[in-house]
Every structure is written in structure tokens, then in C-alpha cells.
Design an enzyme around this catalytic site. Sequence first.
Site, mmCIF file in Angstrom:
data_model
loop_
_atom_site.group_PDB
_atom_site.id
_atom_site.type_symbol
_atom_site.label_atom_id
_atom_site.label_comp_id
_atom_site.label_asym_id
_atom_site.label_seq_id
_atom_site.Cartn_x
_atom_site.Cartn_y
_atom_site.Cartn_z
ATOM 1 N N GLU A 1 0.799 -1.236 0.000
ATOM 2 C CA GLU A 1 0.000 0.000 0.000
ATOM 3 C C GLU A 1 0.829 1.283 0.000
ATOM 4 O O GLU A 1 0.638 2.186 0.813
ATOM 5 C CB GLU A 1 -0.967 -0.020 1.197
ATOM 6 C CG GLU A 1 -1.907 -1.213 1.205
ATOM 7 C CD GLU A 1 -2.824 -1.273 2.423
ATOM 8 O OE1 GLU A 1 -2.930 -0.279 3.147
ATOM 9 O OE2 GLU A 1 -3.438 -2.327 2.650
ATOM 10 N N GLU B 1 -5.894 -11.133 -0.665
ATOM 11 C CA GLU B 1 -6.663 -10.880 0.571
ATOM 12 C C GLU B 1 -8.174 -10.934 0.284
ATOM 13 O O GLU B 1 -8.945 -10.131 0.760
ATOM 14 C CB GLU B 1 -6.280 -9.528 1.173
ATOM 15 C CG GLU B 1 -4.802 -9.351 1.431
ATOM 16 C CD GLU B 1 -4.454 -8.031 2.074
ATOM 17 O OE1 GLU B 1 -5.370 -7.344 2.573
ATOM 18 O OE2 GLU B 1 -3.266 -7.660 2.075
HETATM 19 O O1 G3I Z 1 -4.340 -10.662 18.971
HETATM 20 C C1 G3I Z 1 -3.973 -9.441 19.651
HETATM 21 C C2 G3I Z 1 -4.530 -9.455 21.063
HETATM 22 O O2 G3I Z 1 -3.893 -10.489 21.814
HETATM 23 C C3 G3I Z 1 -4.256 -8.091 21.718
HETATM 24 O O3 G3I Z 1 -4.849 -8.057 22.985
HETATM 25 C C4 G3I Z 1 -4.874 -6.986 20.827
HETATM 26 C C5 G3I Z 1 -4.632 -5.613 21.384
HETATM 27 O O4 G3I Z 1 -3.257 -5.287 21.225
HETATM 28 O O5 G3I Z 1 -4.248 -7.040 19.511
HETATM 29 C C6 G3I Z 1 -4.539 -8.273 18.878
HETATM 30 O O6 G3I Z 1 -3.903 -8.268 17.638
HETATM 31 C C7 G3I Z 1 -4.555 -7.478 16.646
HETATM 32 C C8 G3I Z 1 -4.759 -8.380 15.424
HETATM 33 O O7 G3I Z 1 -5.284 -7.633 14.317
HETATM 34 C C9 G3I Z 1 -5.688 -9.543 15.721
HETATM 35 O O8 G3I Z 1 -6.970 -9.049 15.983
HETATM 36 C C10 G3I Z 1 -3.616 -6.328 16.266
HETATM 37 O O9 G3I Z 1 -3.537 -5.442 17.372
HETATM 38 C C11 G3I Z 1 -4.193 -5.602 15.068
HETATM 39 O O10 G3I Z 1 -3.268 -4.598 14.625
HETATM 40 C C12 G3I Z 1 -4.382 -6.585 13.926
HETATM 41 O O11 G3I Z 1 -4.986 -5.904 12.828
HETATM 42 C C13 G3I Z 1 -4.677 -6.470 11.538
HETATM 43 C C14 G3I Z 1 -4.345 -5.297 10.602
HETATM 44 O O12 G3I Z 1 -4.140 -5.773 9.264
HETATM 45 C C15 G3I Z 1 -3.086 -4.579 11.066
HETATM 46 O O13 G3I Z 1 -2.005 -5.491 11.055
HETATM 47 C C16 G3I Z 1 -5.895 -7.234 11.017
HETATM 48 O O14 G3I Z 1 -6.083 -8.418 11.794
HETATM 49 C C17 G3I Z 1 -5.689 -7.625 9.557
HETATM 50 O O15 G3I Z 1 -6.869 -8.216 9.033
HETATM 51 C C18 G3I Z 1 -5.314 -6.396 8.717
HETATM 52 O O16 G3I Z 1 -5.026 -6.878 7.439
HETATM 53 C C19 G3I Z 1 -4.747 -5.854 6.469
HETATM 54 C C20 G3I Z 1 -3.636 -6.358 5.566
HETATM 55 O O17 G3I Z 1 -2.494 -6.650 6.337
HETATM 56 C C21 G3I Z 1 -3.338 -5.335 4.487
HETATM 57 N N1 G3I Z 1 -4.552 -5.046 3.711
HETATM 58 C C22 G3I Z 1 -5.658 -4.552 4.531
HETATM 59 C C23 G3I Z 1 -5.997 -5.588 5.611
HETATM 60 C C24 G3I Z 1 -7.172 -5.132 6.445
HETATM 61 O O18 G3I Z 1 -6.827 -3.984 7.164
#
Ligand code: G3I
Length: 353
Positions: free
Chosen positions: A160, A267
Site C-alpha cells: 500500500e 486478501e
Molecule cells: O491478537 C492481539 C490481542 O492479543 C491483543 O490483545 C490486541 C490488542 O493489542 O491485539 C490483537 O492483535 C490485533 C490483530 O489484528 C488480531 O486481531 C492487532 O492489534 C491488530 O493490529 C491486527 O490488525 C490487523 C491489521 O491488518 C493490522 O495489522 C488485522 O487483523 C488484519 O486483518 C489487517 O489486514 C490488512 C492487511 O495486512 C493489508 N490489507 C488490509 C488488511 C485489512 O486492514
Amino acid sequence: MQKSLRLGAFLLISVLAVSCDSSPVEDPGEDEGPYPSLSRRATFPVGVALQARHLNIPAYTSVLEHAFNSITAEYEMKARTIWQGPGRYNWTAPDRLVSYAEGQDMRVHGHALVWHSSTPDFIQNFSGTDEEFEGLVRDYITAVVSRYKGRIASWDVVNEAFADGSGLIRNSPFRRYMGTDFVTRCFEYARAADPDLLLFYNDYGTIWDQRKREAMFSMIDDFLARGVPIDGIGLQMHISHDWPSMTQMRQTVDGIVERGLRVHISELDIKINRHGDLEAPTDERLESQKRRVQDIVSMFRQIPEHLQHGITFWGLRDPDSWLINFEGRPEWALLFDENYDPKPAYFGFLEAL
Ligand code: G3I
């Protein structure tokens, strides 16, 4: 979890899938379990984005191992998880995911080395010199790619980079400290760390956002002209059952194929409630979702086989989807429902193979 317990969990799911699945269960092969496997039937990798915690759930891994042969870390291979500080890394989750995949003879697609939305605070708030910043980025890319050399076959090197609507390079610490050409150097650092690694640029909107699409193709053409290493493009494809058009998708896919690059639908999720008018999935919307999957798989199969990097869904079950929190409303965008039963879209995928 011992094998017998997991087998029991799978058999239970199998009975449930056969007994309560609303779609006609196609005749699976004798050793294929209750419904045919996508990965056994497809001539390209079929993947799913997951988290290390999912590996603790037998019902999850049974379906994963039956239907898929590629995984992408939903967030645990990103810099915000791995990069603890200059020269300091947390490999726990990535190591677990890679070891699991190797044990299951699954491919791992690495996601993502550089992404403005998943950078550690010390990078986000960096205040040193340009050279110091670039040195940190170079060392990070080198450390991650080197650790998984020969174990991870492909990486989203940059995710991105282009801003919505303008096609300009986003304003991020990478652009501020390394310049608008930072993408080039990230690809060169990744190539230097692993000569055999497949290097991908990954983005969303390069199907419907004309300026972003043009900016991506302009970058690719510049890379190819200058001999900057790049092997493939990830189209995220966070789409809906009725948007965007297949024509728009084919135009972007054709542009990638014309340039001799691999195509990764990286994705995929297919919303059926983008207007928020549903409290539960309807047969009509599920059938529309199925047709969309059929169209996408049919389109993908027309790509020359050596450029088919694979189709990866952004989650296994509907409740696992990031969309539910992101959109703030109910959504059923994936191939399996909350009971790990395959939805009509799953059979749509099979029918298109
Ligand atoms: O699992 C931990 C949990 O243990 C903790 O308590 C909580 C608070 O810190 O965080 C949890 O992890 C989160 C994780 O998702 C699982 O829910 C992360 O903070 C959070 O940042 C993460 O978000 C991910 C996001 O990218 C940022 O990395 C999303 O799951 C994921 O679906 C999203 O994916 C992105 C692709 O990488 C790029 N394209 C867009 C897509 C959607 O945003």
C-alpha cells in the site's frame, strides 16, 4: 492436540457438514472427507490468512489442512509485531506459523516487510538522519528475509505505498526519510538478502482507483526498465458480491500478466452486506457471492499457469473477518460459516475449477 482427537473433531465436523449444509455436497473423492478439497482440485495455491492462535483450535486446523495449501500471517509477520527496536526482533509467532506450514507441506506467503500501517513506534516517531533511518530499514528487511530464506518463498516487500485517489506515494516515515523512491530500495534490499525470493508489491484499489492503478503500472514499468527486481503483484481484492465489475478486475489482471509478473489475489473477501441492509445472510446474497467466486476463479485460471501465484482468502470463517470490526456491522464475506461449514461460495470455487 493428538492426532486422534483432531481426527475426531474433523469427523464430527464432517457429519455436521453433510447433515446441515444447505448446498448440494458434490461427490468428494473417496479420501477427500465430507466435501472436496480446494487445494487438491486447484492447479494453483489456495490460501487463507490466519493468526498463530488459530493453530490451537482443532476444528480450525482440520478445515485448514483439508481445504488449503498456503497461509499468510494476518498480522504476525508485520514489522509492528516482529520489530522490537534497532536490531531487536520477536520471532515467536512467525516461527510458529512457518514451522506449522512446513509440517503440513503448506506454502507461506510473507506479509508484509514494509507497510506504513504496521510500523513500530520507534520507526513511526523516528527523529534521526535519513541515512540512519534507511540503515534501520535495510537491516530489518535483511534480518527477516534471511531468517526465513528457503522457508518463505515469497514476500509482500511493500504494501500500500500509493495514496487513495491521487496515486502519489503516501506520506509516511519511509517516504520522508528515504524519498519517494523508497519502494525501489526495499525491493533491492530484499533481493540482496535472498536471490531466490519472489518479491511482490501488494495493494488495494488498483482495480477501481484509476490513478492508483496507473501509478502502480508506472512503477512496475519503471522497475522493469531499470532492472529493479520484482516478481509479482498482490491484488488484495476486498470486494463485494456486486462490486467492482469483473471487467475492471480483468483489466488490472491483464496489465500485470502483460508485464510478465505473477498475480496473487492476496486478501480476498466478498462482502454481501456493504449497505448494511442485512441482519443475517440471505440465500440470494449467498448465491450472488458464490457466482462472484466462480467468476474470479474462472478469471484466475485464464492467467498463464506460471504466473498464477494463488488465491488467498483473508480469513477462514465469516466471524474471523477483520471486516466485522472495520465496517462496524454484520458481514459474511468468507468461504466458511461460524460452524466451519462450507458455504455456497466454497462450492462455487470448486465448480469453477
Ligand atoms: O491478537 C492481539 C490481542 O492479543 C491483543 O490483545 C490486541 C490488542 O493489542 O491485539 C490483537 O492483535 C490485533 C490483530 O489484528 C488480531 O486481531 C492487532 O492489534 C491488530 O493490529 C491486527 O490488525 C490487523 C491489521 O491488518 C493490522 O495489522 C488485522 O487483523 C488484519 O486483518 C489487517 O489486514 C490488512 C492487511 O495486512 C493489508 N490489507 C488490509 C488488511 C485489512 O486492514
